[in-house]
Scaffold this motif. Structure first.
Motif, PDB file in Angstrom:
ATOM      1  N   SER A  59       0.824  -1.216   0.000  1.00 44.67           N
ATOM      2  CA  SER A  59       0.000   0.000   0.000  1.00 44.67           C
ATOM      3  C   SER A  59       0.851   1.255   0.000  1.00 44.67           C
ATOM      4  O   SER A  59       0.557   2.233  -0.701  1.00 44.67           O
ATOM      5  N   ASN A  60       1.911   1.246   0.788  1.00 45.37           N
ATOM      6  CA  ASN A  60       2.804   2.413   0.815  1.00 45.37           C
ATOM      7  C   ASN A  60       3.457   2.641  -0.548  1.00 45.37           C
ATOM      8  O   ASN A  60       3.602   3.775  -0.999  1.00 45.37           O
ATOM      9  N   ASN A  61       3.851   1.550  -1.196  1.00 45.24           N
ATOM     10  CA  ASN A  61       4.487   1.694  -2.506  1.00 45.24           C
ATOM     11  C   ASN A  61       3.493   2.143  -3.571  1.00 45.24           C
ATOM     12  O   ASN A  61       3.822   2.961  -4.429  1.00 45.24           O
ATOM     13  N   GLU A  62       2.284   1.608  -3.518  1.00 43.17           N
ATOM     14  CA  GLU A  62       1.286   2.023  -4.505  1.00 43.17           C
ATOM     15  C   GLU A  62       1.000   3.518  -4.392  1.00 43.17           C
ATOM     16  O   GLU A  62       0.809   4.206  -5.399  1.00 43.17           O
ATOM     17  N   SER A  63       1.000   4.033  -3.164  1.00 43.55           N
ATOM     18  CA  SER A  63       0.715   5.455  -2.970  1.00 43.55           C
ATOM     19  C   SER A  63       1.799   6.335  -3.582  1.00 43.55           C
ATOM     20  O   SER A  63       1.543   7.491  -3.937  1.00 43.55           O
ATOM     21  N   VAL A  64       3.021   5.804  -3.724  1.00 43.11           N
ATOM     22  CA  VAL A  64       4.114   6.579  -4.325  1.00 43.11           C
ATOM     23  C   VAL A  64       3.822   6.868  -5.797  1.00 43.11           C
ATOM     24  O   VAL A  64       4.359   7.823  -6.373  1.00 43.11           O
ATOM     25  N   LEU A  65       2.938   6.067  -6.402  1.00 46.86           N
ATOM     26  CA  LEU A  65       2.568   6.328  -7.794  1.00 46.86           C
ATOM     27  C   LEU A  65       1.960   7.713  -7.960  1.00 46.86           C
ATOM     28  O   LEU A  65       2.051   8.303  -9.041  1.00 46.86           O
ATOM     29  N   THR A  66       1.330   8.240  -6.900  1.00 45.27           N
ATOM     30  CA  THR A  66       0.760   9.589  -7.019  1.00 45.27           C
ATOM     31  C   THR A  66       1.846  10.609  -7.326  1.00 45.27           C
ATOM     32  O   THR A  66       1.630  11.557  -8.087  1.00 45.27           O
ATOM     33  N   SER A  79      -4.180  17.435  -7.840  1.00 46.34           N
ATOM     34  CA  SER A  79      -4.703  16.887  -9.096  1.00 46.34           C
ATOM     35  C   SER A  79      -4.243  15.445  -9.295  1.00 46.34           C
ATOM     36  O   SER A  79      -5.018  14.586  -9.725  1.00 46.34           O
ATOM     37  N   ALA A  80      -2.986  15.173  -8.971  1.00 48.77           N
ATOM     38  CA  ALA A  80      -2.459  13.818  -9.126  1.00 48.77           C
ATOM     39  C   ALA A  80      -3.185  12.844  -8.205  1.00 48.77           C
ATOM     40  O   ALA A  80      -3.506  11.714  -8.597  1.00 48.77           O
ATOM     41  N   ILE A  81      -3.458  13.269  -6.978  1.00 50.64           N
ATOM     42  CA  ILE A  81      -4.173  12.416  -6.027  1.00 50.64           C
ATOM     43  C   ILE A  81      -5.598  12.144  -6.505  1.00 50.64           C
ATOM     44  O   ILE A  81      -6.116  11.027  -6.381  1.00 50.64           O
ATOM     45  N   LEU A  82      -6.232  13.161  -7.083  1.00 53.36           N
ATOM     46  CA  LEU A  82      -7.592  12.979  -7.597  1.00 53.36           C
ATOM     47  C   LEU A  82      -7.612  11.982  -8.757  1.00 53.36           C
ATOM     48  O   LEU A  82      -8.516  11.141  -8.851  1.00 53.36           O
ATOM     49  N   VAL A  83      -6.634  12.074  -9.626  1.00 55.76           N
ATOM     50  CA  VAL A  83      -6.537  11.119 -10.737  1.00 55.76           C
ATOM     51  C   VAL A  83      -6.302   9.710 -10.197  1.00 55.76           C
ATOM     52  O   VAL A  83      -6.958   8.744 -10.595  1.00 55.76           O
ATOM     53  N   PHE A  84      -5.364   9.604  -9.264  1.00 57.99           N
ATOM     54  CA  PHE A  84      -5.033   8.310  -8.654  1.00 57.99           C
ATOM     55  C   PHE A  84      -6.260   7.699  -7.981  1.00 57.99           C
ATOM     56  O   PHE A  84      -6.556   6.522  -8.153  1.00 57.99           O
ATOM     57  N   GLY A  85      -6.980   8.512  -7.206  1.00 54.74           N
ATOM     58  CA  GLY A  85      -8.139   8.004  -6.470  1.00 54.74           C
ATOM     59  C   GLY A  85      -9.317   7.660  -7.358  1.00 54.74           C
ATOM     60  O   GLY A  85     -10.115   6.777  -7.026  1.00 54.74           O
ATOM     61  N   ARG A  91      -4.255  -1.999 -11.265  1.00 55.78           N
ATOM     62  CA  ARG A  91      -3.916  -2.198 -12.677  1.00 55.78           C
ATOM     63  C   ARG A  91      -4.146  -0.927 -13.485  1.00 55.78           C
ATOM     64  O   ARG A  91      -3.321  -0.543 -14.323  1.00 55.78           O
ATOM     65  N   ALA A  92      -5.265  -0.255 -13.236  1.00 53.19           N
ATOM     66  CA  ALA A  92      -5.557   0.979 -13.976  1.00 53.19           C
ATOM     67  C   ALA A  92      -4.533   2.065 -13.649  1.00 53.19           C
ATOM     68  O   ALA A  92      -4.110   2.820 -14.530  1.00 53.19           O
ATOM     69  N   ARG A  93      -4.113   2.137 -12.399  1.00 53.24           N
ATOM     70  CA  ARG A  93      -3.140   3.148 -11.998  1.00 53.24           C
ATOM     71  C   ARG A  93      -1.773   2.885 -12.642  1.00 53.24           C
ATOM     72  O   ARG A  93      -1.103   3.813 -13.091  1.00 53.24           O
TER      73      ARG A  93
END
Length: 225
Positions: A59-66, A79-85, A91-93
Motif C-alpha cells: 500500500s505504501n508503494n502504490e501510494s508513491v505512484l501519485t 490533481s495527481a491524487i484525484l486522478v489516482f483516487g 492495474r488501472a493506476r
C-alpha cells in the motif's frame, strides 16, 4: 496446487455457472488433522504477520505512484491524487503511469526503461497480494494453523468453469511472502531516487518547450470532424 474443474452444459455463461454451482461443494474451512500433519503448517500468528507486512509495504508503494503521476502529468499534488483516487484498481493506476511515462520520457530511453522495470515489479507484487487477500483461508481442526488458501476467483476457459485454486500455506509460502516484502522495501528506496531523476528530466524538458508529447496521436493532432 490444484484447480477444481466443473463440467458445464451448453448455454450462456450465467446459466452454465448456475448449473455448475449446483455440482460444486465448497471444501469446509476446517481440514482434518491427519491431512494437516502431512504439511509443514505454520502458526496462524505467523501467517497474519507475513500478510500484514505485505499489505503495508504494498500500500505504501502504490501510494508513491501519485508522486510519479504528478511529475509525468506536470501538475500539482492535489490533481495527481484525484486522478489516482478516481482510478480504483491498481492495474488501472499502473497502466496510466506507464502510458504517461511512454509519452513524457520517450526522449530519455534509459529513464523510461527504469520506469517500466519499476512498474513491472509493482505488478508482480500485486499478484502476490491478490493471492493472499482475495482468498479463503482453511484452518486445521484446532483452528490454530492456516493450512491453505483457496482463491476466490472464477475462470472460464474453453468451456470449463474453474474455481477455488488452492495453495498450501507452509514455511515456503511464508518465506516467499517475506522475500516479496524485502523486494518492496528495495523498490521504495529505488523509486524515491528515480522520482528525482524523472522530475529533473521533465522540468528541464519543459523549460526547453519540449514538455508536450505532440506525436502520440500520429502525424497530425487535428481531431476536428
Amino acid at each position: 496446487m490444484s484447480v477444481r474443474k466443473i463440467p458445464i452444459p451448453e448455454g450462456n455463461f450465467l446459466t452454465r455457472l448456475d448449473n455448475a454451482a449446483t455440482q460444486y461443494r465448497f471444501r469446509a474451512d476446517i481440514m482434518p488433522m491427519s491431512e494437516c500433519n502431512e504439511r509443514q503448517t505454520v502458526p496462524v500468528a505467523e501467517v497474519y504477520r507475513a500478510i500484514g507486512a505485505l499489505c503495508c509495504a504494498f500500500s505504501n508503494n502504490e501510494s508513491v505512484l501519485t508522486l510519479l503521476i504528478e511529475k509525468l502529468m506536470i501538475t500539482d499534488r492535489t490533481s495527481a491524487i484525484l486522478v489516482f483516487g478516481t482510478l480504483n484498481t491498481t492495474r488501472a493506476r499502473i497502466d496510466l503511469t506507464r502510458r504517461l511515462a511512454r509519452a513524457r520520457l520517450r526522449r530519455a530511453p534509459c529513464l523510461l526503461r527504469q520506469t517500466e522495470k519499476l512498474l513491472s515489479g509493482l505488478e508482480k507484487a500485486t499478484r502476490m497480494r491478490n493471492e493472499t487477500l482475495h482468498a479463503m483461508f482453511v484452518y486445521d481442526e484446532k483452528g490454530k494453523d492456516i493450512v491453505e488458501t483457496q482463491a476466490m476467483r472464477i475462470d472460464e476457459r474453453r468451456g470449463d468453469v474453474s474455481y477455488g485454486k488452492s495453495r498450501p500455506m507452509d514455511r515456503d509460502r511464508i518465506a516467499s511472502i517475506d522475500r516479496e516484502v524485502e523486494h518492496l522495501t528495495e523498490w521504495n528506496r529505488i523509486m524515491w531516487i528515480h522520482l528525482a531523476s524523472v522530475s529533473n528530466f521533465v522540468s528541464g524538458n519543459a523549460s526547453m518547450g519540449g514538455n508536450e508529447p505532440t506525436d502520440i496521436m500520429g502525424e497530425s493532432n487535428d481531431v476536428s470532424s
